[in-house]
Design an enzyme around this catalytic site. Structure first.
Site, mmCIF file in Angstrom:
data_model
loop_
_atom_site.group_PDB
_atom_site.id
_atom_site.type_symbol
_atom_site.label_atom_id
_atom_site.label_comp_id
_atom_site.label_asym_id
_atom_site.label_seq_id
_atom_site.Cartn_x
_atom_site.Cartn_y
_atom_site.Cartn_z
ATOM 1 N N GLY A 1 3.298 1.881 -2.109
ATOM 2 C CA GLY A 1 3.639 2.223 -3.476
ATOM 3 C C GLY A 1 2.459 2.826 -4.221
ATOM 4 N N LYS A 2 2.751 3.612 -5.243
ATOM 5 C CA LYS A 2 1.685 4.260 -5.999
ATOM 6 C C LYS A 2 0.811 3.259 -6.730
ATOM 7 C CE LYS A 2 4.053 8.693 -6.487
ATOM 8 N NZ LYS A 2 4.619 9.706 -7.413
ATOM 9 N N MET A 3 1.404 2.158 -7.198
ATOM 10 C CA MET A 3 0.622 1.136 -7.869
ATOM 11 C C MET A 3 -0.334 0.462 -6.892
ATOM 12 S SD MET A 3 0.086 -0.125 -10.870
ATOM 13 C CE MET A 3 -1.593 -0.670 -10.650
ATOM 14 N N HIS B 1 9.980 3.839 -18.604
ATOM 15 C CA HIS B 1 9.140 3.763 -17.406
ATOM 16 C C HIS B 1 9.673 4.742 -16.368
ATOM 17 C CE1 HIS B 1 6.710 0.025 -18.124
ATOM 18 N NE2 HIS B 1 7.658 -0.150 -19.041
ATOM 19 N N CYS C 1 0.811 -1.218 0.000
ATOM 20 C CA CYS C 1 0.000 0.000 0.000
ATOM 21 C C CYS C 1 0.844 1.269 0.000
ATOM 22 C CB CYS C 1 -0.943 0.005 1.197
ATOM 23 S SG CYS C 1 -0.123 0.282 2.791
ATOM 24 N N GLY D 1 0.947 -9.154 -9.898
ATOM 25 C CA GLY D 1 1.162 -8.116 -10.887
ATOM 26 C C GLY D 1 2.600 -7.629 -10.899
ATOM 27 N N THR E 1 6.082 -6.824 -20.201
ATOM 28 C CA THR E 1 5.339 -6.701 -21.456
ATOM 29 C C THR E 1 6.297 -6.712 -22.636
ATOM 30 O OG1 THR E 1 3.647 -5.386 -20.342
ATOM 31 C CG2 THR E 1 3.720 -5.269 -22.739
ATOM 32 N N MET F 1 -1.168 -6.031 -16.705
ATOM 33 C CA MET F 1 -2.536 -6.013 -16.207
ATOM 34 C C MET F 1 -3.446 -5.077 -17.005
ATOM 35 S SD MET F 1 -3.018 -8.032 -13.573
ATOM 36 C CE MET F 1 -1.915 -9.172 -12.731
ATOM 37 N N LYS G 1 10.951 1.917 -11.682
ATOM 38 C CA LYS G 1 10.804 0.626 -12.363
ATOM 39 C C LYS G 1 12.197 0.054 -12.546
ATOM 40 C CE LYS G 1 8.943 -2.535 -15.175
ATOM 41 N NZ LYS G 1 8.152 -3.667 -14.675
ATOM 42 N N THR H 1 6.444 -7.726 -11.578
ATOM 43 C CA THR H 1 7.311 -8.378 -12.570
ATOM 44 C C THR H 1 8.621 -8.768 -11.909
ATOM 45 O OG1 THR H 1 8.228 -6.250 -13.271
ATOM 46 C CG2 THR H 1 6.298 -7.061 -14.461
#
Length: 341
Positions: free
Chosen positions: A76-78, A224, A74, A165, A234, A191, A228, A167
């Site tokens: 992290g921004k993602m 990115h 929680c 999610g 991807t 995702m 990252k 990587t």
């Protein structure tokens, strides 16, 4: 110049929904990819996805609110974007999340909910207590690459289904861990719904036309946010498709752009999205240099991934409820079943 990839009815399912994916030349903002000759290349793919009946959709929707999810991390921004998407979808986000040791004990408010952060030393006891309180718990993991395998091992040991999610990590070990545990999971390097459709189209093209680009050279650039740390999953998936199409390319040839100045000036990332974007470009050139093809997909922000992760959690809940024989899924499975909201 265009062609249509026709998908046999037997390949993906019985009923059809049309999903179109296009990759076309545009005025390139990638200076290092400039070419004197370019050709427009469009692809359309028909993906056969089962169409849910009204009763099926109502059954899933009736159970949505009962689905409790734990989002790691929680801080992290993602992770925060996933929490907000989960709340918006009516899921119950449990008030606990894994984080690094220095954040342990902190409470962060996301989407109007207070989430307590638990450090590495508390992971096992925290998850065990959550499972006791929420027997149908599903974890959504957006942590860091070096935590992938340890987290997956803990989820499997605790019997908690999860959406991975994040990587990176040892992907072969990840799949083996889940297979040995016979646990339900959605594992995907991507995702984003529309990007998943593009990946599906690439897979179809690779299967239908193996070797079609033999002799072509490939250049790959991906940009990115600086946080990252690894090469995009991807990009790796798309490159794998090009390899099946006959292109020789090593993963270490991918040009990673993480410098904000380069991202703005060379790649063309809007300044307001420097801290959250995914710009990918794949450039193919024929052996004699007279023909080139360009595939590009650019994403600003994180909502596309967060919404996809919630779709994956709902999909997984349905599979668990129906006691499906198959246990490990990816986002293409989610897309094929028409489980994208």
């Amino acid at each position: 110049m265009a062609f249509v990839l026709e998908v046999p009815v037997t390949l993906l399912g019985r009923r059809q929904n049309l999903v179109s994916v296009s990759a076309s030349r545009r005025a390139s903002t990638y200076a290092s990819f400039s070419r004197t000759q370019r050709r427009v290349f469009s692809i359309s793919a028909t993906l056969n996805t089962p169409v849910q009946s009204v009763d099926d959709k109502n059954l899933v929707r009736a159970n949505d609110i009962a689905v409790p999810i734990m989002v790691n991390s929680c801080m992290g921004k993602m992770g925060q974007a996933v929490i907000e998407a989960g709340i918006s979808a009516g899921l119950h986000v449990v008030p606990a999340s894994f984080g690094i040791e220095s954040d342990a004990g902190k409470t962060i408010q996301v989407g109007g909910k207070d989430i307590q952060v638990h450090g590495p030393s508390e992971r096992e006891t925290t998850l065990a207590s959550l499972v006791d309180e929420y027997p149908n718990l599903i974890v959504v993991d957006f942590t860091v690459p070096n935590a992938v395998n340890d987290n997956a091992e803990l989820y499997c040991k605790s019997g908690v289904p999860f959406v991975m999610g994040t990587t990176g990590g040892d992907r072969d070990l990840l799949y083996k861990t889940v297979e040995d545990a016979k646990l339900y999971a959605v594992i995907s390097p991507q995702m984003g719904k529309q990007v998943v459709a593009f990946l599906a189209a690439m897979e179809i093209m690779a299967k239908q036309f193996p070797g079609a680009f033999s002799g072509y050279t490939l250049e790959v650039m991906e940009s990115h946010q600086a946080t990252k740390l690894d090469t995009s999953g991807t990009a790796k998936a798309v490159i794998s498709c090009f390899q099946k199409l006959g292109v020789s390319f090593d993963m270490d040839q991918v040009q990673l752009i993480r410098d904000p100045k380069q991202q703005i000036e060379m790649v063309g990332v809007p300044e307001e999205h420097i801290n959250g974007h995914a710009f990918h470009m794949y450039h193919l050139t024929s052996p004699d240099g007279t023909v080139s093809f360009e595939f590009q997909h650019n994403v600003c922000g994180r909502s596309i991934y967060a919404e996809g992760a919630i779709d994956a959690a709902l999909f997984l809940a349905k599979k668990i409820q129906s006691k499906a024989d198959k246990k490990i899924y990816d986002m293409i499975d989610v897309l094929r079943e028409g489980s994208m909201r």
